[in-house]
Scaffold this motif. Structure first.
Motif, PDB file in Angstrom:
ATOM      1  N   ASN A  96       0.814  -1.215   0.000  1.00 36.42           N
ATOM      2  CA  ASN A  96       0.000   0.000   0.000  1.00 36.42           C
ATOM      3  C   ASN A  96       0.848   1.266   0.000  1.00 36.42           C
ATOM      4  O   ASN A  96       0.368   2.344   0.358  1.00 36.42           O
ATOM      5  CB  ASN A  96      -0.990  -0.016   1.165  1.00 36.42           C
ATOM      6  N   THR A  97       2.088   1.110  -0.432  1.00 38.06           N
ATOM      7  CA  THR A  97       2.960   2.245  -0.709  1.00 38.06           C
ATOM      8  C   THR A  97       3.415   2.123  -2.162  1.00 38.06           C
ATOM      9  O   THR A  97       2.898   2.827  -3.032  1.00 38.06           O
ATOM     10  CB  THR A  97       4.171   2.288   0.236  1.00 38.06           C
ATOM     11  N   ALA A  98       4.347   1.244  -2.437  1.00 38.54           N
ATOM     12  CA  ALA A  98       4.784   1.040  -3.819  1.00 38.54           C
ATOM     13  C   ALA A  98       3.769   0.234  -4.623  1.00 38.54           C
ATOM     14  O   ALA A  98       3.596   0.458  -5.825  1.00 38.54           O
ATOM     15  CB  ALA A  98       6.139   0.343  -3.844  1.00 38.54           C
ATOM     16  N   LEU A  99       3.096  -0.697  -3.950  1.00 33.44           N
ATOM     17  CA  LEU A  99       2.131  -1.575  -4.627  1.00 33.44           C
ATOM     18  C   LEU A  99       0.748  -1.467  -3.989  1.00 33.44           C
ATOM     19  O   LEU A  99       0.622  -1.139  -2.807  1.00 33.44           O
ATOM     20  CB  LEU A  99       2.594  -3.036  -4.553  1.00 33.44           C
ATOM     21  N   GLU A 100      -0.269  -1.785  -4.778  1.00 35.10           N
ATOM     22  CA  GLU A 100      -1.651  -1.792  -4.301  1.00 35.10           C
ATOM     23  C   GLU A 100      -1.968  -3.141  -3.663  1.00 35.10           C
ATOM     24  O   GLU A 100      -2.605  -3.995  -4.265  1.00 35.10           O
ATOM     25  CB  GLU A 100      -2.618  -1.532  -5.459  1.00 35.10           C
ATOM     26  N   SER A 101      -1.560  -3.340  -2.457  1.00 34.94           N
ATOM     27  CA  SER A 101      -1.664  -4.661  -1.842  1.00 34.94           C
ATOM     28  C   SER A 101      -3.065  -4.988  -1.339  1.00 34.94           C
ATOM     29  O   SER A 101      -3.565  -6.091  -1.564  1.00 34.94           O
ATOM     30  CB  SER A 101      -0.674  -4.772  -0.677  1.00 34.94           C
ATOM     31  N   ASP A 102      -3.700  -4.071  -0.655  1.00 33.78           N
ATOM     32  CA  ASP A 102      -4.984  -4.375  -0.037  1.00 33.78           C
ATOM     33  C   ASP A 102      -6.169  -4.120  -0.963  1.00 33.78           C
ATOM     34  O   ASP A 102      -7.316  -4.272  -0.551  1.00 33.78           O
ATOM     35  CB  ASP A 102      -5.172  -3.549   1.241  1.00 33.78           C
ATOM     36  N   PHE A 103      -5.904  -3.750  -2.202  1.00 36.25           N
ATOM     37  CA  PHE A 103      -6.992  -3.459  -3.130  1.00 36.25           C
ATOM     38  C   PHE A 103      -6.999  -4.407  -4.323  1.00 36.25           C
ATOM     39  O   PHE A 103      -7.634  -4.148  -5.328  1.00 36.25           O
ATOM     40  CB  PHE A 103      -6.903  -2.008  -3.614  1.00 36.25           C
ATOM     41  N   GLY A 104      -6.318  -5.512  -4.217  1.00 35.26           N
ATOM     42  CA  GLY A 104      -6.351  -6.447  -5.321  1.00 35.26           C
ATOM     43  C   GLY A 104      -5.617  -7.730  -5.000  1.00 35.26           C
ATOM     44  O   GLY A 104      -4.661  -7.741  -4.233  1.00 35.26           O
ATOM     45  N   PHE A 105      -6.087  -8.801  -5.592  1.00 35.52           N
ATOM     46  CA  PHE A 105      -5.394 -10.079  -5.471  1.00 35.52           C
ATOM     47  C   PHE A 105      -4.963 -10.487  -6.869  1.00 35.52           C
ATOM     48  O   PHE A 105      -5.736 -11.063  -7.629  1.00 35.52           O
ATOM     49  CB  PHE A 105      -6.306 -11.146  -4.852  1.00 35.52           C
ATOM     50  N   SER A 106      -3.751 -10.133  -7.226  1.00 33.93           N
ATOM     51  CA  SER A 106      -3.219 -10.470  -8.540  1.00 33.93           C
ATOM     52  C   SER A 106      -1.706 -10.494  -8.435  1.00 33.93           C
ATOM     53  O   SER A 106      -1.122  -9.965  -7.497  1.00 33.93           O
ATOM     54  CB  SER A 106      -3.653  -9.445  -9.594  1.00 33.93           C
ATOM     55  N   TYR A 107      -1.095 -11.132  -9.388  1.00 32.20           N
ATOM     56  CA  TYR A 107       0.366 -11.164  -9.436  1.00 32.20           C
ATOM     57  C   TYR A 107       0.801 -11.044 -10.889  1.00 32.20           C
ATOM     58  O   TYR A 107       0.354 -11.823 -11.716  1.00 32.20           O
ATOM     59  CB  TYR A 107       0.922 -12.459  -8.835  1.00 32.20           C
ATOM     60  N   PRO A 108       1.600 -10.035 -11.229  1.00 33.27           N
ATOM     61  CA  PRO A 108       2.137  -9.029 -10.317  1.00 33.27           C
ATOM     62  C   PRO A 108       1.052  -8.074  -9.808  1.00 33.27           C
ATOM     63  O   PRO A 108       0.122  -7.748 -10.545  1.00 33.27           O
ATOM     64  CB  PRO A 108       3.137  -8.268 -11.195  1.00 33.27           C
ATOM     65  N   ALA A 109       1.207  -7.649  -8.575  1.00 32.91           N
ATOM     66  CA  ALA A 109       0.287  -6.662  -8.012  1.00 32.91           C
ATOM     67  C   ALA A 109       0.524  -5.316  -8.697  1.00 32.91           C
ATOM     68  O   ALA A 109       1.662  -4.970  -9.019  1.00 32.91           O
ATOM     69  CB  ALA A 109       0.510  -6.529  -6.510  1.00 32.91           C
ATOM     70  N   PRO A 110      -0.523  -4.541  -8.942  1.00 29.62           N
ATOM     71  CA  PRO A 110      -0.347  -3.244  -9.605  1.00 29.62           C
ATOM     72  C   PRO A 110       0.450  -2.268  -8.754  1.00 29.62           C
ATOM     73  O   PRO A 110       0.454  -2.349  -7.521  1.00 29.62           O
ATOM     74  CB  PRO A 110      -1.787  -2.747  -9.796  1.00 29.62           C
ATOM     75  N   ALA A 111       1.097  -1.342  -9.427  1.00 30.24           N
ATOM     76  CA  ALA A 111       1.781  -0.262  -8.720  1.00 30.24           C
ATOM     77  C   ALA A 111       0.756   0.725  -8.168  1.00 30.24           C
ATOM     78  O   ALA A 111      -0.319   0.911  -8.742  1.00 30.24           O
ATOM     79  CB  ALA A 111       2.738   0.467  -9.664  1.00 30.24           C
ATOM     80  N   ASN A 112       1.112   1.343  -7.054  1.00 30.74           N
ATOM     81  CA  ASN A 112       0.356   2.488  -6.557  1.00 30.74           C
ATOM     82  C   ASN A 112       0.772   3.672  -7.431  1.00 30.74           C
ATOM     83  O   ASN A 112       1.868   4.212  -7.288  1.00 30.74           O
ATOM     84  CB  ASN A 112       0.686   2.730  -5.083  1.00 30.74           C
ATOM     85  N   LYS A 113      -0.073   4.068  -8.346  1.00 30.04           N
ATOM     86  CA  LYS A 113       0.319   4.987  -9.422  1.00 30.04           C
ATOM     87  C   LYS A 113       0.887   6.321  -8.949  1.00 30.04           C
ATOM     88  O   LYS A 113       1.880   6.790  -9.512  1.00 30.04           O
ATOM     89  CB  LYS A 113      -0.857   5.200 -10.379  1.00 30.04           C
ATOM     90  N   PRO A 114       0.299   6.982  -7.956  1.00 32.23           N
ATOM     91  CA  PRO A 114       0.903   8.245  -7.516  1.00 32.23           C
ATOM     92  C   PRO A 114       2.353   8.086  -7.046  1.00 32.23           C
ATOM     93  O   PRO A 114       3.204   8.933  -7.315  1.00 32.23           O
ATOM     94  CB  PRO A 114      -0.012   8.699  -6.374  1.00 32.23           C
ATOM     95  N   VAL A 115       2.623   6.977  -6.366  1.00 28.19           N
ATOM     96  CA  VAL A 115       3.987   6.721  -5.882  1.00 28.19           C
ATOM     97  C   VAL A 115       4.895   6.347  -7.051  1.00 28.19           C
ATOM     98  O   VAL A 115       6.035   6.820  -7.143  1.00 28.19           O
ATOM     99  CB  VAL A 115       3.989   5.629  -4.805  1.00 28.19           C
ATOM    100  N   LEU A 116       4.414   5.506  -7.942  1.00 25.67           N
ATOM    101  CA  LEU A 116       5.224   5.109  -9.094  1.00 25.67           C
ATOM    102  C   LEU A 116       5.620   6.318  -9.931  1.00 25.67           C
ATOM    103  O   LEU A 116       6.771   6.412 -10.386  1.00 25.67           O
ATOM    104  CB  LEU A 116       4.452   4.113  -9.962  1.00 25.67           C
ATOM    105  N   ASN A 117       4.717   7.248 -10.137  1.00 23.73           N
ATOM    106  CA  ASN A 117       5.029   8.422 -10.945  1.00 23.73           C
ATOM    107  C   ASN A 117       6.160   9.245 -10.330  1.00 23.73           C
ATOM    108  O   ASN A 117       7.061   9.722 -11.036  1.00 23.73           O
ATOM    109  CB  ASN A 117       3.783   9.293 -11.128  1.00 23.73           C
TER     110      ASN A 117
END
Length: 217
Positions: A96-117
């Motif tokens: 829930n910082t670099a990755l969207e951990s608590d909002f999805g169950f997938s692999y690879p887990a999506p990036a938290n876009k504001p942080v990735l940018n």
């Protein structure tokens, strides 16, 4: 609010989370995962699901963006002021910082876009990215693969080994920032969503993402 299931929390990293992520990372092995492991994994995520359900995804993204809107101008100014020979680094938490951990169950887990940018701006301007997480080392390689797949350039990843499990999370993460400094880096920013990610110093500036009183890992 996304209907995808969460898969990682600081209070639930361990054998169950490790088995689930390793299975995702190695599809051939996933086919042999036992029904018992699957049932246990679902049970371990129930509490996380309930917590994340209290937080609207769009609100979380807006709140993350508000923090990164403060971080980016600072980083632009600090990077522009790089001293000759200075090696700059940013330290990031993962779940829930670099990755969207608590909002999805997938692999690879999506990036938290504001942080990735923000991270992309930094890495494009010569800043090294280090990730310090409470995840266990058994899922270290799968975690690093995930980060790289979604766009992060990983200069270093710190995961907890057996010895680290005896340390509280704040002490463990502080020790790892000290290690990064000992490698000759100046940590110009530390980004996380929990007090344990940011306490202990060894960073010029910290940026706290929302965890909504612990509802997010």
């Amino acid at each position: 609010m996304s209907s995808r299931r969460p898969w990682a929390r600081h209070t639930a990293v361990g054998a169950v989370a490790a088995a689930a992520l390793v299975a995702l990372a190695v599809p051939a092995e996933a086919a042999t995962t036992s029904a018992t492991t699957s049932t246990t994994s679902q049970s371990a995520s129930t509490t996380a699901t309930a917590a994340a359900a209290k937080v609207d995804y769009a609100t979380w993204q807006a709140d993350c963006q508000a923090v990164m809107d403060q971080a980016l101008p600072y980083l632009k100014t600090r990077i522009a002021a790089t001293k000759p020979g200075e090696k700059q680094a940013i330290v990031l938490d993962i779940d829930n910082t670099a990755l969207e951990s608590d909002f999805g169950f997938s692999y690879p887990a999506p990036a938290n876009k504001p942080v990735l940018n923000v991270a992309k701006y930094a890495q494009e301007h010569g800043v090294s990215l280090f990730f310090v997480t409470a995840r266990p080392d058994i899922i270290g390689s799968a975690t690093e693969y995930n980060l790289k797949q979604v766009g992060y350039q990983v200069s270093g990843l710190y995961v907890r080994n057996f010895i680290d499990l005896f340390k509280d999370v704040a002490t463990y993460k502080t020790d790892k920032r000290v290690d990064i400094e000992n490698k000759g880096y100046t940590i110009i920013a530390n980004i996380g969503n929990s007090a344990t990610d940011l306490s202990g110093g060894h960073a010029e500036k910290t940026f706290k993402l929302p965890d909504y009183d612990g509802q997010l890992s």
